[in-house]
Design a protein around this motif. Sequence first.
Motif, mmCIF file in Angstrom:
data_model
loop_
_atom_site.group_PDB
_atom_site.id
_atom_site.type_symbol
_atom_site.label_atom_id
_atom_site.label_comp_id
_atom_site.label_asym_id
_atom_site.label_seq_id
_atom_site.Cartn_x
_atom_site.Cartn_y
_atom_site.Cartn_z
ATOM 1 N N MET A 105 98.975 16.230 -60.229
ATOM 2 C CA MET A 105 99.648 15.745 -59.024
ATOM 3 C C MET A 105 100.058 14.296 -59.242
ATOM 4 O O MET A 105 99.206 13.425 -59.440
ATOM 5 C CB MET A 105 98.734 15.877 -57.809
ATOM 6 N N SER A 106 101.353 14.071 -59.217
ATOM 7 C CA SER A 106 101.903 12.748 -59.474
ATOM 8 C C SER A 106 102.428 12.155 -58.173
ATOM 9 O O SER A 106 103.313 12.729 -57.529
ATOM 10 C CB SER A 106 103.029 12.845 -60.508
ATOM 11 N N PHE A 107 101.883 11.007 -57.781
ATOM 12 C CA PHE A 107 102.298 10.307 -56.565
ATOM 13 C C PHE A 107 103.109 9.082 -56.963
ATOM 14 O O PHE A 107 102.660 8.274 -57.795
ATOM 15 C CB PHE A 107 101.083 9.873 -55.742
ATOM 16 N N SER A 108 104.295 8.959 -56.374
ATOM 17 C CA SER A 108 105.200 7.853 -56.703
ATOM 18 C C SER A 108 105.638 7.157 -55.426
ATOM 19 O O SER A 108 106.128 7.805 -54.495
ATOM 20 C CB SER A 108 106.430 8.358 -57.473
ATOM 21 N N LEU A 109 105.433 5.845 -55.391
ATOM 22 C CA LEU A 109 105.930 5.013 -54.298
ATOM 23 C C LEU A 109 107.232 4.378 -54.763
ATOM 24 O O LEU A 109 107.240 3.553 -55.681
ATOM 25 C CB LEU A 109 104.903 3.946 -53.929
ATOM 26 N N CYS A 110 108.339 4.772 -54.170
ATOM 27 C CA CYS A 110 109.668 4.385 -54.637
ATOM 28 C C CYS A 110 110.281 3.358 -53.693
ATOM 29 O O CYS A 110 110.528 3.653 -52.500
ATOM 30 C CB CYS A 110 110.578 5.614 -54.730
ATOM 31 N N GLU B 123 117.760 9.853 -62.079
ATOM 32 C CA GLU B 123 117.497 8.577 -62.731
ATOM 33 C C GLU B 123 116.122 8.025 -62.382
ATOM 34 O O GLU B 123 115.681 7.056 -63.011
ATOM 35 C CB GLU B 123 118.577 7.564 -62.345
ATOM 36 N N TRP B 124 115.458 8.594 -61.396
ATOM 37 C CA TRP B 124 114.117 8.140 -61.057
ATOM 38 C C TRP B 124 113.148 8.553 -62.157
ATOM 39 O O TRP B 124 113.103 9.717 -62.568
ATOM 40 C CB TRP B 124 113.661 8.719 -59.726
ATOM 41 N N GLN B 125 112.366 7.637 -62.636
ATOM 42 C CA GLN B 125 111.406 7.905 -63.707
ATOM 43 C C GLN B 125 110.096 8.421 -63.101
ATOM 44 O O GLN B 125 109.106 7.707 -62.997
ATOM 45 C CB GLN B 125 111.167 6.630 -64.525
ATOM 46 N N LEU B 126 110.122 9.683 -62.726
ATOM 47 C CA LEU B 126 108.936 10.278 -62.107
ATOM 48 C C LEU B 126 108.036 10.873 -63.185
ATOM 49 O O LEU B 126 107.814 12.073 -63.265
ATOM 50 C CB LEU B 126 109.361 11.363 -61.113
ATOM 51 N N HIS C 187 105.025 16.828 -57.836
ATOM 52 C CA HIS C 187 105.401 15.455 -57.508
ATOM 53 C C HIS C 187 105.365 15.246 -55.995
ATOM 54 O O HIS C 187 105.830 16.095 -55.230
ATOM 55 C CB HIS C 187 106.818 15.144 -58.016
ATOM 56 N N TRP C 188 104.808 14.098 -55.611
ATOM 57 C CA TRP C 188 104.921 13.654 -54.224
ATOM 58 C C TRP C 188 105.528 12.247 -54.226
ATOM 59 O O TRP C 188 104.962 11.324 -54.825
ATOM 60 C CB TRP C 188 103.553 13.657 -53.536
ATOM 61 N N VAL C 189 106.666 12.139 -53.597
ATOM 62 C CA VAL C 189 107.432 10.900 -53.600
ATOM 63 C C VAL C 189 107.392 10.297 -52.204
ATOM 64 O O VAL C 189 107.725 10.970 -51.210
ATOM 65 C CB VAL C 189 108.892 11.156 -54.031
ATOM 66 N N VAL D 247 108.825 15.176 -50.596
ATOM 67 C CA VAL D 247 109.309 13.807 -50.417
ATOM 68 C C VAL D 247 109.037 13.390 -48.976
ATOM 69 O O VAL D 247 109.272 14.165 -48.042
ATOM 70 C CB VAL D 247 110.818 13.696 -50.731
ATOM 71 N N LEU D 248 108.541 12.189 -48.816
ATOM 72 C CA LEU D 248 108.290 11.601 -47.500
ATOM 73 C C LEU D 248 109.045 10.283 -47.405
ATOM 74 O O LEU D 248 108.961 9.442 -48.307
ATOM 75 C CB LEU D 248 106.792 11.364 -47.285
#
Length: 649
Positions: free
Chosen positions: A289-294, A367-370, A403-405, A440-441
């Motif tokens: 589970m990958s969490f990304s704050l963008c 292009e987002w490096q997730l 992925h959770w963005v 995505v949130l």
Amino acid sequence: MGLLSTLRLSRRPTAQQRQKEERRYNELAKAGKPPGTKRLCVILSVVLFVVMGADVVDECNKRNAMKEPRCVPVWWRTTSVFRPTLPIQRIESWAESIAARPLRLPVYLEIWIEGVGTADAFDSVQKCAWDIHNRTLEGMGYKTITQKVFPLGIRIVQCGTLDCKTVASAGDFLPGRSEGPCFNISQSTCDNSSDDALLGSIERAGRAVLGSYVLIVRNGQGSSAPKVCMGKYRHAVAHMVDPWSRGALQSLASIAVDLLVHHWGQGSGPNAEKQGGQLPVSPASQVLMSFSLCNANPNDGYWTWDFDRFEETWLRPVLVSIEAVMNVDVESQVLYHTSTDVKTKYVRVQHAHVVKASALPFFVSSEWQLDSGRTVTSRNDRREINRTHTAHLSSVLSPVVLHWVVFIPPSNRRPMRIVDDTTGHASKTNAFKIPSWGGVLIINPSKAVNESAADRQLHHDLEAVHYWEIAAVFVAQLRGLLGLPETPKATDSVQSLPSEVRGFADWEVDVLLRQRAAADVKACADTLVALARVMQKLPNLEMPNFIGAQVVEALTAGESAVKAAAAGDYALAVLSTRRARRLAEEAFTHPSILTQLNFPDQHKVAIYIPLFLPALVAVAAALTSEVTRFLKRRSVSAAWRNAHRSSAG
């Protein structure tokens, strides 16, 4: 003499050479010397080596488990591939049994009715038990209910003031499941405190186990109480007036069937394998589970988070509740300059920049490096998997990545809202889910960012309300990805208590376990059969010894899972199914097999015939010449001896 000398013998002699040879035969015969066999033996040894070969069928059967000719040329034998024996018949037999009767983990329902029923009511109670049993099978989608499609047991217990006793049963109940003591069922309110207190009573009675569910029927407590209160564990409480009456028993049957078909018994229907196969879990039960704050535009200020605290407070309870279903690793990262290609429009009615739901598939940019960020040690106990891994089998199967963005729009596009194209209503969660990928949130921090150059270099931490919002969306989207409703179901007659901290009720975890177990056993059987067929069709495909041992281990684990399911041992059945599928998939996809080049027998013939055919012609000619010479010399010697004996007589 050598091959060159042998080939020289194959040249056809002239008339003068034949006459000279005949005179020599006569001289040798008159001298009493028998014909020599040295040259003949040399040529025969060459012919036997090339043409006849060795009788190696027993060795071939042991190593290849294939049927080969009785006599195989030695040069062909040197090109054969040695590999371990696969239990092909055992694999096919087990796969056929799984196809005939798929694995189903048992479901047991105990109905505890408060009060003492009359003798006349016991006949109705027995009919009620079988009615629940048969209607449940029909509701699950089984067309035939007379056969033993899967172990379903119904037991109705009379819970008096002093003791409890079984008054009716239907289906399969294991002998080891005794009645146990009567526990306290005085709780009447439908809230978490009463639900927790009731769980303690059920645990003391030995009923809080995997696959076993309890429906407690209490005498009516007034119209204010809900008809059925389903807890977040494995029990529910129903309130009925005069529960031992015939009409109440009919209503009780409908309630029990509804709970089993739509809640507790899910994952036991004919489509359990398909449902389990759709879960976003790798064959090795690994999920990343990958969490990304963008931050879309960090030039006007950027946001960070304390992911350690978020994980400890919000993620850990959720992941622990589903650790029996999957092994989860977590990573996090903070990204910058992650602008979306979707155009927004400011709507005065919404007081926000609007993103239409139809544009959401294009919201996440390529292009987002997730990719990997900070890695957190898994909380799951993976000792069983690590113990069975060998040096040959490490990192063969990749985990499924979810992925959770968390997207923070630029300040000039806040607040950003998701609206429905048809109704124009804004999304309540301001989030959307992507099947088999994640979710995505969009959050809109309320903290204002000044335009001064000094303030632009400062970062801001997310507030507690944002962490709660992220956790709530994460749980809802994870439930949806696993095939569960994002929020617990509730009807007019059933009130469901949500598991606010863990996110998943115990009975929902049971549903996922049943789906995974059915899918894993089916996938294991299909994989082993496919591997066996590949080995049969490609006899020249090499297989390392450890792959053969792994196939046997996978088959043994699958057979153990079937036995454990029949015995009602959920824990052993689940562990065995996961192990069986992982071993089978690793064996089938191991690089030592996939990277090989296979050359069929036709290819060998095309390569070796141009090489050996000219030599075989010369060997055959030499053999013919030598045999002719030997026979002729022997005939001359025999004729001379006969003539000598006649003259002597």
